[in-house]
Design a protein around this motif. Structure first.
Motif, mmCIF file in Angstrom:
data_model
loop_
_atom_site.group_PDB
_atom_site.id
_atom_site.type_symbol
_atom_site.label_atom_id
_atom_site.label_comp_id
_atom_site.label_asym_id
_atom_site.label_seq_id
_atom_site.Cartn_x
_atom_site.Cartn_y
_atom_site.Cartn_z
ATOM 1 N N LEU A 1 0.828 -1.207 0.000
ATOM 2 C CA LEU A 1 0.000 0.000 0.000
ATOM 3 C C LEU A 1 0.861 1.256 0.000
ATOM 4 O O LEU A 1 0.512 2.263 -0.625
ATOM 5 N N SER A 2 1.993 1.207 0.687
ATOM 6 C CA SER A 2 2.897 2.354 0.701
ATOM 7 C C SER A 2 3.435 2.646 -0.695
ATOM 8 O O SER A 2 3.486 3.799 -1.132
ATOM 9 N N VAL A 3 3.827 1.593 -1.412
ATOM 10 C CA VAL A 3 4.328 1.779 -2.775
ATOM 11 C C VAL A 3 3.213 2.290 -3.683
ATOM 12 O O VAL A 3 3.412 3.212 -4.488
ATOM 13 N N LEU A 4 2.021 1.710 -3.569
ATOM 14 C CA LEU A 4 0.898 2.165 -4.389
ATOM 15 C C LEU A 4 0.561 3.627 -4.108
ATOM 16 O O LEU A 4 0.199 4.381 -5.022
ATOM 17 N N ALA A 5 0.688 4.047 -2.851
ATOM 18 C CA ALA A 5 0.436 5.454 -2.517
ATOM 19 C C ALA A 5 1.392 6.367 -3.270
ATOM 20 O O ALA A 5 0.996 7.436 -3.759
#
Length: 356
Positions: free
Chosen positions: A146-150
């Motif tokens: 989720l951090s990378v997608l953000a």
């Protein structure tokens, strides 16, 4: 328009070799050549004959010029997050390719099948398909995904705020950092500046399959593709072309029902507006990795290793810094990371997806 009219075009005769081998971009219609222009090292993305016939040279000239027209701070932001072309090669009337910068080593990872480093693309967040040669990897924690997608969403929003459509949003065209903060977009000559398309879209078959009936590149199609990427990454199932009810329920359990519903609705690339943009911005705030208690900030992170990191081993970025300092101490003249065997950030992944 002549070659020297804008200062944004370089004759191929001015380019020196940097010692890199040719890299064919398959299934693309270009190859990458390491080269030098003065004291700078670049990648020459050289179009093949078919691509040259389809390139809109005026649109490509505008795309290259868009970067130079940005304020200095915005240009630094762009260069930190994208391999945007610095020059065209040839002329607008006869474009032969573009010069793009190398990625910072933090977006690279040790090659799991051989020596050297390879780009850490979004494809490393998901398991390989059965017909892919890439080795399997340990599962990536949802928090990291989720951090990378953000970061991906945040960069796309930045482009949209500057009237740029990313267009070719896919696993192979986005690299992410060893630190879990920041992404690096490649294949930027496929982006659309102020509605001007450089060449016909060449999205992978699997994206054409899931993002249907689109009249052309737009903010809505960018986020339809991101919505699919998010679902594939979260569910760890990159082969999906349809999402059955059982997986919809699983997605809701992992992300909250309202977030899952929003992503599934965004797949259609329809009814896009300011409210949807605000919702994507909220997802960035919700998914972005918080700063560690040690105050590492945007350049550091805590938590489980990312793909390509080895506990107890220095990151590629740190190793590159050490090499730089050793080189300086011994007064050895060396080139940038690219000249020490670091492979380029290029729109070719460790695997080529065939999801049909």
């Amino acid at each position: 328009m002549g070659q020297g009219d804008t200062g944004r075009w370089i004759s191929p005769h001015r380019l020196g070799r940097s010692g890199h081998q040719r890299i064919r971009l398959d299934p693309s219609n270009a190859e990458l050549l390491g080269c030098r222009l003065g004291e700078r090292t670049y990648l020459f993305k050289k179009y093949d004959s078919d691509a040259r016939r389809q390139i809109d040279g005026e649109a490509l000239d505008a795309l290259v010029g868009w970067r130079t027209g940005l304020p200095a701070g915005q240009r630094r932001r762009l260069d930190a997050g994208a391999a945007w072309p610095h020059f065209g090669v040839g002329s607008p009337d006869q474009p032969q390719g573009v010069l793009v910068p190398y990625a910072d080593p933090e977006f690279l990872m040790p090659n799991p099948t051989g020596p050297g480093l390879v780009p850490r693309t979004l494809g490393w967040l998901v398991p390989p398909s059965a017909d892919q040669p890439r080795p399997r990897r340990r599962p990536v924690p949802l928090r990291t995904k989720l951090s990378v997608l953000a970061e991906v969403i945040d960069t796309v929003l930045w482009f949209h705020d500057h009237d740029v459509v990313v267009n070719d949003v896919q696993f192979e065209n986005v690299l992410f950092s060893t630190q879990g903060h920041g992404t690096y977009f490649v294949d930027c000559d496929s982006m659309v500046v102020a509605g001007r398309i450089v060449s016909p879209p060449a999205a992978p078959a699997y994206l054409n399959e899931v993002v249907r009936a689109s009249p052309g590149p737009s903010r809505a199609t960018d986020f339809a593709k991101i919505a699919w990427l998010a679902v594939w990454v979260v569910l760890d199932q990159p082969d999906l072309l349809e999402i059955p009810n059982r997986l919809r329920s699983g997605l809701a359990g992992m992300l909250r029902a309202d977030v899952a519903e929003f992503l599934l609705a965004a797949h259609s690339a329809a009814d896009f507006g300011p409210a949807h943009t605000d919702r994507w911005r909220r997802l960035v705030r919700e998914w972005r990795r918080p700063e560690s208690s040690s105050g590492a900030g945007p350049g550091g992170r805590s938590g489980p290793p990312l793909p390509g990191e080895r506990p107890g081993w220095a990151s590629p970025a740190l190793l590159d810094t050490v090499l730089d300092r050793l080189d300086q101490a011994h007064r050895v003249i060396v080139g940038p990371a690219a000249d020490r065997g670091v492979p380029p950030a290029c729109p070719v992944a460790p695997d080529q997806r065939n999801l049909r």
